[in-house]
Design a protein around this motif. Sequence first.
Motif: not given
Length: 355
Positions: A236-240, A242-255
């Motif tokens: 679960a922590d690893e899935e979290a 990945i989700a955090a990295a995805t959200e961070l990417g959106v804020s930084l303009g990185v897909a």
Amino acid sequence: MSATLERPAPGLKDPRRYFEEVANDSRVASAPPVCLYLEVTNRCNLLCETCPRTFEELEKPADMSMELFTSIVDQVPNVARVVLHGVGEPMLVKHLPQMIRALKARGTYVLFNTNGTLLAKNKRREIIETGLDELRVSLDAAEAASFLKVRGKDMFDRIVRNITEFTALQRQMGSALPRVSLWLTGLKETVDELPAFVRLAAKMGIGEVHLQRLVFDDLGRGLMTAEQSLFEQTRADEEALIAAATELGVSLGVALDASGATEPGLSIKRSTEDSPWSTCRRPWSLMYFTAHGRALPCCIAPFSARGYENYTLGDATQQTLREIWNGPAYQDFRANLQGAAPPKPCQNCGLRWSL
């Protein structure tokens, strides 16, 4: 009969999704391959703990000659997509720019993976000016210590500098191509670095990050082990993360994406199919040739099964591509892939790693 494999219609709408329009329901491929994987070299300057060539000699060290390269591509004149890598580092090949230019002159979509160590100042402009469509950089870590553990040599800072200066040169030249992306192999060892990896990509001027599946055999060498794989055993922590990295990417303009034209969360989950390997389209859509001209099923095969001689489908130095493509070895391979006992390289696709 012509020795070329010509498609009845022009290329695909999006060559990055080349396999989706190809049927996989017959022993005989009804159309020529839409993609070629050409291993322009099997030599490398790193010792990656996730690569089989670090632990054994798959074939004798070699670069693909221009003669063999030209012979292969001339036989598939309308091929939509060509990938110029295999188990080696393409930037070691002196005639790589010549290969790219030859393909771009045909209107072919061209890409290759690189470890980024050799993208020195004197080579950057030349690569950009070839018209290369994609440059995929396999970095596999967000910091130098992790890189050394995974890739075997202390070259992290050099790669970050090379790629950062490459993207800066692109902006200076006003060139949108090649599309540069940064790749991280999905390992238990480094998954916690994924958010930092996304930040690093943004700092380097890169807008795409891909979480690459780990493919491994049964020999347990280096980091190529079931214990290191995220597939089907993500906590679960690893899935979290990945989700955090995805959200961070959106804020930084990185897909943030994954290999296999899917999203990261889906890419590490097991298929619900009873025989997931049977959904594969590679033996109907692409041909892979080693630096010596040996035809293999796909780019995953060298990582998933030992012994090229056990799954060689032809030899481009001795046969035409037409003879190989629907020859007995390819037909048998396709038939077995659709059954309950798939060929060795395919047995765990969709089970131990994602298609």
